[in-house]
Design a protein around this motif. Structure first.
Motif, PDB file in Angstrom:
ATOM      1  N   CYS A 167       7.282   6.033  -6.435  1.00 35.52           N
ATOM      2  CA  CYS A 167       6.457   5.120  -6.166  1.00 35.52           C
ATOM      3  C   CYS A 167       5.071   4.936  -6.973  1.00 35.52           C
ATOM      4  CB  CYS A 167       5.992   5.326  -4.457  1.00 35.52           C
ATOM      5  SG  CYS A 167       7.629   5.017  -3.401  1.00 35.52           S
ATOM      6  N   LEU A 168       4.850   3.846  -7.344  1.00 36.97           N
ATOM      7  CA  LEU A 168       3.583   3.760  -8.308  1.00 36.97           C
ATOM      8  C   LEU A 168       2.334   3.044  -7.402  1.00 36.97           C
ATOM      9  CD1 LEU A 168       5.429   1.747 -11.272  1.00 36.97           C
ATOM     10  CD2 LEU A 168       5.266   4.388 -10.807  1.00 36.97           C
ATOM     11  N   TYR A 169       1.299   3.774  -7.843  1.00 41.60           N
ATOM     12  CA  TYR A 169       0.272   3.289  -7.178  1.00 41.60           C
ATOM     13  C   TYR A 169      -0.742   2.683  -8.122  1.00 41.60           C
ATOM     14  CZ  TYR A 169       2.014   5.774  -3.122  1.00 41.60           C
ATOM     15  OH  TYR A 169       2.856   6.045  -2.015  1.00 41.60           O
ATOM     16  N   VAL A 170      -0.884   1.588  -8.164  1.00 37.16           N
ATOM     17  CA  VAL A 170      -1.602   0.838  -9.306  1.00 37.16           C
ATOM     18  C   VAL A 170      -2.735   0.107  -8.575  1.00 37.16           C
ATOM     19  CG1 VAL A 170      -1.723  -0.638 -11.116  1.00 37.16           C
ATOM     20  CG2 VAL A 170       0.496   0.473 -10.435  1.00 37.16           C
ATOM     21  N   GLY A 171      -4.167   0.402  -8.950  1.00 32.81           N
ATOM     22  CA  GLY A 171      -5.304  -0.273  -8.287  1.00 32.81           C
ATOM     23  C   GLY A 171      -6.372  -0.019  -8.899  1.00 32.81           C
ATOM     24  N   THR A 175     -13.389   5.905  -0.254  1.00 30.99           N
ATOM     25  CA  THR A 175     -12.533   6.858  -1.168  1.00 30.99           C
ATOM     26  C   THR A 175     -11.014   6.301  -1.101  1.00 30.99           C
ATOM     27  OG1 THR A 175     -13.744   8.561   0.108  1.00 30.99           O
ATOM     28  CG2 THR A 175     -11.708   9.166  -1.466  1.00 30.99           C
ATOM     29  N   ASN A 176     -10.454   6.232  -2.281  1.00 29.51           N
ATOM     30  CA  ASN A 176      -9.078   6.008  -2.449  1.00 29.51           C
ATOM     31  C   ASN A 176      -8.431   7.066  -3.310  1.00 29.51           C
ATOM     32  OD1 ASN A 176      -9.481   4.880  -4.941  1.00 29.51           O
ATOM     33  ND2 ASN A 176      -9.147   2.720  -4.310  1.00 29.51           N
ATOM     34  N   ARG A 177      -7.198   6.923  -4.056  1.00 33.10           N
ATOM     35  CA  ARG A 177      -6.492   7.576  -4.843  1.00 33.10           C
ATOM     36  C   ARG A 177      -7.325   7.655  -6.370  1.00 33.10           C
ATOM     37  NH1 ARG A 177      -0.688   8.529  -4.423  1.00 33.10           N
ATOM     38  NH2 ARG A 177      -0.114   8.279  -2.557  1.00 33.10           N
ATOM     39  N   LEU A 178      -8.177   6.774  -6.421  1.00 37.62           N
ATOM     40  CA  LEU A 178      -8.554   6.602  -7.736  1.00 37.62           C
ATOM     41  C   LEU A 178     -10.231   6.880  -7.899  1.00 37.62           C
ATOM     42  CD1 LEU A 178      -7.024   3.328  -9.365  1.00 37.62           C
ATOM     43  CD2 LEU A 178      -6.772   5.658 -10.351  1.00 37.62           C
ATOM     44  N   GLY A 179     -10.607   7.235  -6.900  1.00 35.14           N
ATOM     45  CA  GLY A 179     -12.101   7.690  -7.064  1.00 35.14           C
ATOM     46  C   GLY A 179     -12.905   7.372  -5.395  1.00 35.14           C
ATOM     47  N   GLN A 238       0.995  -1.063  -0.112  1.00 29.19           N
ATOM     48  CA  GLN A 238      -0.064  -0.112   0.158  1.00 29.19           C
ATOM     49  C   GLN A 238       0.755   1.275  -0.037  1.00 29.19           C
ATOM     50  OE1 GLN A 238      -3.239  -0.098   2.942  1.00 29.19           O
ATOM     51  NE2 GLN A 238      -4.464  -1.282   1.544  1.00 29.19           N
ATOM     52  N   SER A 239       2.114   0.966   0.321  1.00 25.70           N
ATOM     53  CA  SER A 239       2.881   2.304   0.393  1.00 25.70           C
ATOM     54  C   SER A 239       3.385   2.579  -0.951  1.00 25.70           C
ATOM     55  CB  SER A 239       4.110   2.176   1.330  1.00 25.70           C
ATOM     56  OG  SER A 239       4.828   1.047   0.824  1.00 25.70           O
ATOM     57  N   GLY A 240       3.096   1.846  -2.146  1.00 27.81           N
ATOM     58  CA  GLY A 240       3.701   2.246  -3.460  1.00 27.81           C
ATOM     59  C   GLY A 240       4.544   0.993  -3.904  1.00 27.81           C
ATOM     60  N   ASP A 241       4.682   0.613  -5.090  1.00 26.00           N
ATOM     61  CA  ASP A 241       5.670  -0.007  -5.769  1.00 26.00           C
ATOM     62  C   ASP A 241       6.802   0.901  -5.910  1.00 26.00           C
ATOM     63  OD1 ASP A 241       3.124  -1.595  -7.902  1.00 26.00           O
ATOM     64  OD2 ASP A 241       4.037  -2.423  -5.872  1.00 26.00           O
ATOM     65  N   ASN A 242       7.942   0.358  -5.727  1.00 22.63           N
ATOM     66  CA  ASN A 242       9.185   1.211  -5.858  1.00 22.63           C
ATOM     67  C   ASN A 242       9.874   1.115  -7.255  1.00 22.63           C
ATOM     68  OD1 ASN A 242       9.115   1.861  -2.884  1.00 22.63           O
ATOM     69  ND2 ASN A 242       9.680  -0.112  -2.340  1.00 22.63           N
ATOM     70  N   LEU A 243       9.798   2.127  -7.960  1.00 22.27           N
ATOM     71  CA  LEU A 243      10.434   2.191  -8.921  1.00 22.27           C
ATOM     72  C   LEU A 243      11.835   2.915  -9.120  1.00 22.27           C
ATOM     73  CD1 LEU A 243      10.396   1.714 -12.277  1.00 22.27           C
ATOM     74  CD2 LEU A 243       9.470   4.005 -12.661  1.00 22.27           C
ATOM     75  N   VAL A 244      12.866   2.382  -9.312  1.00 18.72           N
ATOM     76  CA  VAL A 244      14.126   2.809  -9.082  1.00 18.72           C
ATOM     77  C   VAL A 244      15.153   2.909 -10.022  1.00 18.72           C
ATOM     78  CG1 VAL A 244      16.094   2.763  -7.558  1.00 18.72           C
ATOM     79  CG2 VAL A 244      13.887   2.081  -6.751  1.00 18.72           C
ATOM     80  N   THR A 278      -8.707  -3.544  -3.864  1.00 20.80           N
ATOM     81  CA  THR A 278      -8.363  -2.524  -4.869  1.00 20.80           C
ATOM     82  C   THR A 278      -6.975  -2.047  -4.743  1.00 20.80           C
ATOM     83  OG1 THR A 278      -8.369  -0.859  -2.910  1.00 20.80           O
ATOM     84  CG2 THR A 278     -10.598  -1.217  -3.972  1.00 20.80           C
ATOM     85  N   PHE A 279      -6.229  -2.990  -4.003  1.00 18.37           N
ATOM     86  CA  PHE A 279      -4.731  -2.674  -4.255  1.00 18.37           C
ATOM     87  C   PHE A 279      -4.286  -1.249  -3.717  1.00 18.37           C
ATOM     88  CE2 PHE A 279      -3.705  -6.794  -6.033  1.00 18.37           C
ATOM     89  CZ  PHE A 279      -5.139  -7.221  -6.773  1.00 18.37           C
ATOM     90  N   LEU A 280      -5.112  -0.430  -3.448  1.00 17.07           N
ATOM     91  CA  LEU A 280      -4.730   0.821  -2.878  1.00 17.07           C
ATOM     92  C   LEU A 280      -5.288   1.028  -1.525  1.00 17.07           C
ATOM     93  CD1 LEU A 280      -5.552   2.960  -6.158  1.00 17.07           C
ATOM     94  CD2 LEU A 280      -3.414   2.262  -5.333  1.00 17.07           C
ATOM     95  N   HIS A 281      -4.816   1.843  -0.749  1.00 23.24           N
ATOM     96  CA  HIS A 281      -5.449   2.149   0.590  1.00 23.24           C
ATOM     97  C   HIS A 281      -6.668   2.898   0.274  1.00 23.24           C
ATOM     98  CE1 HIS A 281      -6.296   3.336   4.595  1.00 23.24           C
ATOM     99  NE2 HIS A 281      -6.362   4.586   4.212  1.00 23.24           N
TER     100      HIS A 281
END
Lengths: 200, 503
Positions: free
Chosen positions: B184-188, B270-274, B165-171, B219-222
């Motif tokens: 950090c990617l938030y995919v959900g 509510t989450n980041r996508l709606g 939930q803290s996001g995928d780490n793209l480095v 939802t894969f997102l908080h």
């Protein structure tokens, strides 16, 4: 003990020092506390990396050791300093850690709101750092050594908001947790020099 | 050696050796001018002093602003002093690259185009040799390409839901593996409409509600769930504050609830996508009242009767001030069985006798309560939880035979031949010995005791065991009834919560 630095039998010691058994007891208790907190600090670090996701926690993960204002890691020459000076630096670091841990906790509350155990550990760490710092300060006072100068204004540090990217925030939190572990461990080692049965 | 690096318009200084900055002499405490200005800062440096924690620095917001507006300031080392600002816990990222976009939010299955741009510090630094990792895994080189000398692009397609939930780490990594920048990617998925809201009030003092998050679930997102409520005809929206009281999707409203008036209750997700909102549930607190389980449940033997146990309990004390009629249910099972038998429709009494039990058997018994009829309401309330199991054993029998039926199990056991036979015998005996038409349980007990005694006597005389006789206890109300009253126990008999056979 007479050959150790900071000994009660040191002729330069203040004559108002607590009786020896009382001081030894205080040192031993503080040393035990530091040992316990070292273990907790290790657990905090493990819990922290677990919630940030890979590569945090992977063997070989080595982000830049970003310096944190008001606090850096124990210097390589720390162990060569006189014990009271080491304890003074320990105490200063322990006093600087709680607001930093609070900032990390607030950020983690946004990133990992369901990581209740992590959030609790961060909150506990701030409290424990204060307690250990106060205990070390008491030992220094009992030894007749000077403590450090004015404490930082907590409001100034706490008021600063972090709007950085998430990845840098994760790295910074890792850095703070790492510093917490290093300084608590360092304090345990320094107190061990004074504790009865420690190295002369 | 200390250098400055430009990061998204900020200036930062970072020791290339990766070691701590040299501490400086103590300075005056930092001001609070840094609040809300994390986007711009400058790092101050000074000559090495004694090792240990760095001292605090003063902060001049004017200089801070100046630095923010002039990202092209020449490289210099800013010395400590009253005119310099340092962010106490600044998001210092002393690296030489930046990833774009920073912390994007994406739908599952969508694609992402990202870039890692190096700043050319030190001179000659290029994107050659850079590579990407995602959650610690190196991405295939074919997903990357150099846009230009200083920019490495990445194309990801058909993204899966975020691993944490803290996001995928793209480095973005340098050739030697060192970390240059991260995002950090938030995919959900956006939240679905919560549904299946159910609420209950414990003793008319509070309200607890539970809901189901949505048909798709993860939802894969908080996703934040907020329970809202308001009085139907007036009042403002209120938000429940005590979450996760009876599970992950629940909330508890502890006080200040009105009775005799309907509430509207709904859940917002509510989450980041709606966001999504459930249907509105309308209820009156009085119609959803439940209570704690009946306390002080005691199960004991009924004298020497080997097929009966007496169950007693106390009415829930929290409801004693309210006008209501409680219904009770009892369930019981044999110790090594998972099948409960339910005695239903136990009216407003606080005792029950279970009959038709197996002799010499340990039974677990539970009781629950339904406080219907509160303040004259005709609606049934909500059943309480079952009380903690209470165990007791029936006396051993000298007669063999299968355990028979029970006290009106739910669903009913079919009337058996032995039951009819016994009832016929009972009626015959009754005609002979009873002179009133009112059947009383006392008379039935007396008959049972007489039957057992006469069996024992017969066995002693004949040296044989009679066949088992069991019959369902038929209480008042005909089929479906139950033995609802206790009789006086024989001397030395009953003790509360009997758990072991009496000697």
């Amino acid at each position: 003990m007479s050959r150790r630095e900071g000994s009660l039998e040191d002729p330069q010691a203040d004559s108002s020092i607590s009786p020896l058994p009382h001081l030894e007891s205080k040192i031993q208790q503080t040393h035990s506390l530091a040992r316990l907190l070292t273990k907790y600090a290790e657990q905090l670090l493990q819990e922290y990396v677990q919630h940030q996701g890979d590569p945090f926690g992977l063997p070989g993960f080595s982000p830049p050791r970003l310096p944190v204002a008001d606090l850096s890691a124990p210097a390589p020459g720390h162990a060569g300093l006189p014990v009271p000076e080491r304890l003074r630096l320990d105490e200063a670091a322990l006093a600087a850690l709680p607001p930093l841990l609070d900032v990390v906790r607030r950020r983690q509350a946004e990133l990992n709101p369901r990581a209740l155990r992590l959030l609790r550990r961060l909150e506990d760490a701030a409290r424990q750092a204060r307690a250990l710092g106060a205990a070390v300060e008491a030992v220094l006072a009992a030894l007749g050594a000077e403590t450090r100068g004015p404490r930082p204004e907590p409001a100034a540090i706490a008021a600063a908001t972090v709007t950085a990217g998430v990845f840098p925030a994760k790295v910074l939190g890792l850095r703070v947790c790492g510093l917490y572990r290093e300084w608590v461990s360092r304090t345990e080692a320094d107190l061990g020099q004074l504790a009865p049965g420690g190295p002369a | 050696m200390l250098k400055e690096f430009r990061i998204s318009g900020r200036l930062a200084a970072w020791d290339l050796q990766g070691g701590p900055l040299a501490p400086r002499p103590p300075a005056a405490p930092a001001s609070s001018a840094l609040a809300g200005t994390a986007g711009s800062f400058a790092r101050t440096l000074g000559p090495p002093a004694s090792p240990g924690p760095s001292p605090k620095r003063n902060c001049d917001p004017r200089l801070q602003q100046d630095m923010a507006l002039k990202p092209s300031l020449p490289r210099k080392i800013v010395r400590a002093g009253p005119g310099n600002c340092v962010h106490p816990i600044s998001p210092i990222w002393g690296n030489t690259a930046v990833i774009s976009p920073q912390d994007p939010t994406l739908l599952i299955g969508s694609s992402l185009q990202a870039t890692c741009s190096v700043h050319g510090d030190p001179p000659g630094a290029t994107a050659e040799g850079l590579y990407w990792t995602l959650n610690g895994h190196r991405l295939p080189p074919e997903l990357s390409r150099m846009l230009n000398a200083s920019t490495l692009a990445l194309a990801l397609a058909n993204l899966n839901g975020s691993r944490q939930q803290s996001g995928d780490n793209l480095v973005c990594h340098a050739r030697d593996g060192s970390i240059l920048a991260g995002s950090c990617l938030y995919v959900g998925l956006p939240p679905e409409k919560p549904f299946n809201i159910s609420c209950w009030s414990k003793n008319m003092k509070d309200l607890t509600c539970r809901w189901t998050p949505g048909a798709r679930g993860e939802t894969f997102l908080h996703t934040n769930y907020s329970l809202k409520y308001k009085l139907r005809w007036y009042g403002q929206d209120n938000t429940c504050e005590e979450y996760h009281t009876v599970g992950p999707h629940s909330c508890h409203i502890p006080k200040d609830l009105a009775l005799f008036t309907p509430y509207e209750i709904w859940v917002e997700a509510t989450n980041r996508l709606g966001s999504a909102r459930s249907d509105v549930l309308t209820l009156d607190i009085l119609d959803v009242v439940t209570t704690d389980p009946p306390p002080e449940v005691h199960v004991s033997r009924v004298g020497g009767l080997e097929d009966q146990l007496s169950v007693r309990w106390v009415s829930p004390p929290a409801l004693k001030d309210f006008l209501f009629q409680a219904k009770y249910q009892i369930r019981y099972r044999v110790e090594d069985s998972v099948d409960w038998k339910v005695v239903d429709d136990v009216s407003n009494q606080t005792s029950c006798r279970l009959a038709g039990l197996k002799p010499g058997t340990v039974y677990f018994v539970q009781v629950r309560c339904n406080p219907f009829g509160i303040y004259g309401s005709k609606k049934a309330g909500i059943w309480s939880e079952w009380s903690h199991p209470t165990a007791a054993s029936t006396p051993r029998s000298e007669r063999p035979g299968p355990g028979g039926g029970a006290c009106e199990p739910r669903g009913g056991e079919p009337s058996s031949g032995p039951v009819r036979r016994e009832l016929k015998q009972f009626l015959g005996w009754l005609k002979k010995h009873a002179y009133c038409s009112n059947l009383s349980f006392r008379l039935y007990d007396q008959w049972r005791a007489w039957m057992q005694k006469s069996h024992k006597t017969r066995n002693q005389d004949e040296g044989i065991l009679s066949s088992g006789r069991r019959g369902a206890a038929r209480g008042k109300g005909g089929p479906g009834g139950w033995a609802g009253r206790e009789t006086r126990a024989p001397p030395g008999g009953r003790r509360p919560r009997a758990l072991h056979p009496q000697p």
